[in-house]
Design a protein around this motif. Structure first.
Motif, PDB file in Angstrom:
ATOM      1  N   GLY A 124      -9.049   9.338  -2.943  1.00 23.69           N
ATOM      2  CA  GLY A 124      -9.113  10.288  -2.255  1.00 23.69           C
ATOM      3  C   GLY A 124      -9.481  11.117  -2.367  1.00 23.69           C
ATOM      4  N   GLY A 125      -8.449  12.639  -2.462  1.00 23.63           N
ATOM      5  CA  GLY A 125      -9.536  13.956  -2.020  1.00 23.63           C
ATOM      6  C   GLY A 125      -9.501  14.331  -3.503  1.00 23.63           C
ATOM      7  N   ALA A 184      -5.166  13.961  -2.207  1.00 22.26           N
ATOM      8  CA  ALA A 184      -3.837  12.841  -1.585  1.00 22.26           C
ATOM      9  C   ALA A 184      -4.593  11.952  -2.814  1.00 22.26           C
ATOM     10  CB  ALA A 184      -5.185  12.035  -0.800  1.00 22.26           C
ATOM     11  N   TYR A 193     -13.323  13.095  -0.329  1.00 24.29           N
ATOM     12  CA  TYR A 193     -12.534  11.514  -0.058  1.00 24.29           C
ATOM     13  C   TYR A 193     -13.387  11.307   0.239  1.00 24.29           C
ATOM     14  CZ  TYR A 193      -9.411  15.937   1.507  1.00 24.29           C
ATOM     15  OH  TYR A 193      -8.621  16.358   1.840  1.00 24.29           O
ATOM     16  N   GLY A 194     -12.217  10.024  -0.879  1.00 22.30           N
ATOM     17  CA  GLY A 194     -13.627   8.201  -0.717  1.00 22.30           C
ATOM     18  C   GLY A 194     -12.780   7.120  -1.388  1.00 22.30           C
ATOM     19  N   SER A 195     -13.002   6.319  -1.757  1.00 25.29           N
ATOM     20  CA  SER A 195     -12.318   5.019  -2.222  1.00 25.29           C
ATOM     21  C   SER A 195     -12.983   4.773  -3.646  1.00 25.29           C
ATOM     22  CB  SER A 195     -12.013   3.812  -0.971  1.00 25.29           C
ATOM     23  OG  SER A 195     -11.111   4.773   0.052  1.00 25.29           O
ATOM     24  N   ARG A 196     -12.841   3.769  -4.317  1.00 26.42           N
ATOM     25  CA  ARG A 196     -13.251   2.899  -4.714  1.00 26.42           C
ATOM     26  C   ARG A 196     -12.590   1.082  -4.656  1.00 26.42           C
ATOM     27  NH1 ARG A 196     -15.357   1.981 -10.354  1.00 26.42           N
ATOM     28  NH2 ARG A 196     -16.398   0.402 -11.110  1.00 26.42           N
ATOM     29  N   ASP A 213      -4.576   6.941  -2.566  1.00 23.10           N
ATOM     30  CA  ASP A 213      -4.282   5.996  -1.860  1.00 23.10           C
ATOM     31  C   ASP A 213      -4.124   4.933  -2.844  1.00 23.10           C
ATOM     32  OD1 ASP A 213      -5.603   7.686   0.144  1.00 23.10           O
ATOM     33  OD2 ASP A 213      -7.896   6.799   0.184  1.00 23.10           O
ATOM     34  N   TRP A 232       0.915  -1.418  -0.081  1.00 27.05           N
ATOM     35  CA  TRP A 232       0.078  -0.197   0.027  1.00 27.05           C
ATOM     36  C   TRP A 232       0.633   1.265  -0.355  1.00 27.05           C
ATOM     37  CZ3 TRP A 232       1.526  -2.379   4.412  1.00 27.05           C
ATOM     38  CH2 TRP A 232       2.027  -1.653   5.198  1.00 27.05           C
ATOM     39  N   SER A 285      -7.829  -1.274  -4.039  1.00 26.75           N
ATOM     40  CA  SER A 285      -8.783  -0.275  -3.354  1.00 26.75           C
ATOM     41  C   SER A 285      -7.858   1.148  -3.967  1.00 26.75           C
ATOM     42  CB  SER A 285      -8.754  -0.563  -1.744  1.00 26.75           C
ATOM     43  OG  SER A 285      -9.613   0.924  -1.178  1.00 26.75           O
ATOM     44  N   HIS A 344      -0.241   5.887   0.586  1.00 26.86           N
ATOM     45  CA  HIS A 344      -0.790   7.148   1.297  1.00 26.86           C
ATOM     46  C   HIS A 344       0.036   7.718   0.979  1.00 26.86           C
ATOM     47  CE1 HIS A 344      -3.926   3.900   2.729  1.00 26.86           C
ATOM     48  NE2 HIS A 344      -3.809   3.799   3.349  1.00 26.86           N
ATOM     49  N   ASP A 396      -0.153  12.142   0.725  1.00 24.31           N
ATOM     50  CA  ASP A 396      -0.815  13.298  -0.250  1.00 24.31           C
ATOM     51  C   ASP A 396      -0.251  15.084  -0.713  1.00 24.31           C
ATOM     52  OD1 ASP A 396       0.989  13.888   2.396  1.00 24.31           O
ATOM     53  OD2 ASP A 396      -0.800  14.335   3.549  1.00 24.31           O
ATOM     54  N   ILE A 416      -4.054   0.482  -2.709  1.00 25.51           N
ATOM     55  CA  ILE A 416      -4.077  -0.713  -1.466  1.00 25.51           C
ATOM     56  C   ILE A 416      -4.187  -2.230  -2.180  1.00 25.51           C
ATOM     57  CG2 ILE A 416      -4.301  -2.040   0.472  1.00 25.51           C
ATOM     58  CD1 ILE A 416      -6.295   1.063   1.603  1.00 25.51           C
TER      59      ILE A 416
END
Lengths: 148, 302
Positions: free
Chosen positions: A52-53, A139, A102-105, A141, A12, A49, A14, A16, A143
């Motif tokens: 980000g933002g 940001a 901010y969120g994920s898929r 991400d 992973w 996954s 992360h 920003d 994973i």
């Protein structure tokens, strides 16, 4: 009897680092390039996954940001296994959001070769550009979890 | 979620499954959940823990209407009895109605209490908040068995290798919060969990936020402490890398989740995690956004 456990670890990153005023309507890596190596697990399956933002804080906020994973065998110089595709594996922001959201898929990658090394990285683009280009990323991400 | 053991013959362990379809469905008008055509479905077998990560993802645009996509789970087959009814607040993903172009996002929740070894059928269902201007261009569902118990016959697996997944959710609506520092709220949405041998877990926060176009955003972020709510802070809440936030354009509730990896935990140590929230007062709006639902999940990772 000694039993060796082989737990292919989660990979992973992360980050920003802001990516501001995106202009490219073709996928690009940005700086830094957010990519990780991982080993194909026995199942051949990993859960990916991305997130980000994202925002468009321009006067006429009309640009979305697409963030999608690109998968290679071996390294970024290797065979491309999966091209970045926002529809099936990516996060696509809301152009009307003038502040960062901010969120994920999440998606599942199947059919990997157990024991083979893979490289996966984040690619992003802005949707068909409406000038001025004012979409930003706060940001990113990535994973990758080996799963049964 | 463990990989196979070297030399082990792992045959009976249930597989992760996914299904998706990119048929565009235009002008959705049903305000109650429908499967659409084709149906997006998959069969999965519950692991020994009875717990799975359940993700639904979509591409949707609104034209002033919000699109909701939620999973429905049944026993055995499409004709089986409903185990989990489609409910956007509890398990679904939803887009702001203001989105004039396709938005791509997902929501992950943890479904527990399944019968180990039983086969289940999952399908996506969707609806719209009103009108007939909303479209869907992608629907998908992914099920990952988690926190694998001692299912490797004959193998010396420690319980600490695969501690249970932790999950909590609360659907109490919180209207117009205006706190500019993180608070846990009422009720607190929290879990305790044991760190696995890897020292690594997936933190999931999500829910439903919004309900006031142009309002200051609300952030949901995870906090982790040693042992309990009075323990030393291991991870302070911060939205940038780990939080989920509202869409500041959204006049209704939008639903989703965000996940991140927390590493370096002490294997076997008991930890406490909760979802906290604050309002971004640096925003240009007012504190009129609301919280519909808050989720937190902690999943031991390899």
């Amino acid at each position: 009897m000694t039993v060796v456990r082989s737990l292919a670890p989660t990979a992973w990153w992360h980050d920003d680092t802001a990516q501001s005023n995106l202009t490219s309507t073709a996928y690009e890596t940005g700086t830094p390039e957010i990519g990780v190596y991982f080993i194909g697990p026995e199942s051949g399956r990993v859960r990916v996954s991305v997130g980000g933002g994202f925002r468009d804080n321009g006067g006429s906020a009309l640009d979305r940001v697409f963030l999608a994973p690109q998968l290679f065998l071996g390294s970024s110089a290797g065979t491309e296994i999966a091209a970045p595709a926002v529809a099936t594996r990516g996060y696509g922001s809301v152009a009307e959001n003038t502040e960062y959201q901010y969120g994920s898929r999440v998606s599942l990658v199947t059919g990997l070769t157990p024991g083979a090394r893979y490289y996966i990285r984040l690619m992003h683009q802005t949707s068909a550009g409406t000038d001025p280009d004012t979409a930003d990323i706060a940001a990113r991400d990535l994973i990758v979890i080996p799963v049964p | 979620m463990p990989d196979a053991l070297v030399g082990a013959r792992v045959r009976a362990y249930p597989s992760s499954v996914t299904a998706g379809d990119s048929t565009q469905i235009d002008n959705i008008s049903s305000t109650s959940f429908v499967t659409g055509t084709p149906v997006v479905s998959a069969l999965f077998v519950a692991p020994r823990s009875g717990a799975v990560l359940l993700t639904v993802g979509l591409a949707a645009l609104g034209g002033t209407n919000r699109v909701h996509l939620a999973p429905e789970v049944r026993t055995g087959s499409s004709g089986g009895s409903v185990v989990l009814a489609a409910d956007v607040a509890e398990r679904g993903v939803g887009t702001p109605g203001e989105a004039a172009s396709f938005v791509y996002r997902s929501r992950t929740t943890v479904l527990t209490g399944l019968t180990p070894g039983a086969t289940y059928y999952v399908q996506t269902m969707h609806k719209v908040s009103g009108g007939n201007t909303a479209d869907i261009a992608r629907r998908d569902v992914t099920v990952v068995p988690c926190s694998l118990g001692g299912s490797y016959a004959g193998r010396p697996v420690l319980a600490q290798d695969f501690p249970p997944v932790a999950w909590s959710q609360n659907t109490t609506q919180i209207n117009n919060p205006n706190n500019t520092t993180y608070v846990a709220g009422t009720p607190e949405v929290s879990v305790t969990f044991t760190a696995p041998t890897s020292g690594r877990v997936l933190l999931i926060v999500g829910g439903g936020l919004g309900n006031a176009a142009g309002a200051d955003r609300i952030y949901l972020s995870p906090e982790v402490r040693l042992t309990n709510s009075a323990g030393a802070v291991v991870l302070s809440p911060a939205v940038a890398n780990r939080g989920f936030s509202s869409d500041n354009c959204s006049s209704g509730f939008a639903y989703g989740s965000r996940e991140s990896v927390l590493d370096g935990l002490i294997p076997g140590q008991l930890y406490f995690a909760r979802v906290m929230y604050l309002v971004g007062t640096g925003d240009a709006g007012t504190t009129t956004a609301d919280i519909a639902v808050r989720d937190i999940g902690v999943v031991p990772l390899p």
